[in-house]
Design an enzyme around this catalytic site. Structure first.
Site: not given
Ligand code: C5P
Length: 238
Positions: A63, A69, A188, A208
């Site tokens: 990210k 540059n 989430q 994850g």
């Molecule tokens: O454990 P989980 O399935 O929630 O992991 C989701 C992965 O996706 C994590 O590594 C998290 O950092 C990443 N991620 C996210 N949302 C975003 C970008 C990346 O959950 N907008």
């Protein structure tokens, strides 16, 4: 059988635990995401090992955000690691510079639209223009594609609207925020199942904790792969 539409986020504290988890998952998983949390504890070495020795595909989730540059130089530096995907923030100047840095390599640049952990209140605090967050995500995806992004990261909830953009033709949509039916949500908030995410136009889903923290990670991954191949994965918005 593995299926590279499933990307497993190796969200473990260090390289040893990452190696152990990848070993447990064996041939069932062919694509791994390594994030900032592992950068200082061997993440790049693990990326190299999984790629060179085991032939896995690698998504490095950095990210990145900086002046053009610096972004171009940083991304050019990452090309030595033979990565498949690298994330940058979706601001057009960042995406365009990242594409310059990636030129000549096979590394795809994925743009983060709006971090899924941020709600309208957070965006107000960041002085981001008013409006519905989903609309802003879709608009930012369009601008990132115009700037050359090979794909975007989005919640599965916005995947269908992004897939419908003319600018999305031939580009990738990668969705975290995916949970198999009945799984714990963790932090989430706006989740969909892997089958729903694929049906909404996602090319890859990132999972994850439902795999990394499962008592039997291989069994959890196999169940998710089966769900992604189920008939529901062919029905938008089911
Ligand atoms: O454990 P989980 O399935 O929630 O992991 C989701 C992965 O996706 C994590 O590594 C998290 O950092 C990443 N991620 C996210 N949302 C975003 C970008 C990346 O959950 N907008």
């Amino acid at each position: 059988m593995s299926d590279d539409r499933l990307i497993v986020a190796l969200d473990v504290p260090n390289i040893l635990l990452g190696q152990r988890l990848a070993q447990e998952l064996g041939n069932s998983v062919s694509f791994y995401k390594i994030g900032l949390g592992m950068l200082t504890t061997g993440g790049l070495a693990l990326a190299n090992e999984l790629k060179q020795e085991q032939g896995k595909r690698i998504f490095l989730d950095m990210k990145l955000f900086d002046i053009p540059n610096t972004i171009e130089n940083a991304v050019r530096g990452f090309t030595q690691f033979d990565l498949d995907f690298l994330t940058v923030h979706g601001d057009p100047h960042v995406v365009a510079a990242a594409k310059q840095g990636a030129a000549g390599s096979g590394m795809k640049i994925l743009a983060v639209t709006i971090l899924t952990a941020l709600d309208r209140q957070d965006l107000d605090n960041c002085l981001i223009q008013p409006g519905d967050v989903s609309d802003l995500v879709v608009e930012r995806a369009a601008r990132a594609f115009e700037a050359g992004a090979d794909g975007v990261i989005s919640s599965p909830h916005e995947a269908a609207a992004i897939r419908a953009l003319p600018e999305a033709e031939g580009r990738l949509i990668v969705t975290p925020g995916v949970r198999p039916a009945g799984a714990e949500l963790g932090d989430q908030k706006r989740v969909m199942t892997p089958a729903q995410a694929i049906a909404n136009g996602a090319d890859h889903v990132v999972v994850g904790r439902p795999i990394c923290k499962a008592p039997d990670p291989m069994e959890a991954a196999t169940r998710i792969l089966a769900e992604m191949r189920s008939p529901q994965a062919l029905q938008p918005n089911h």
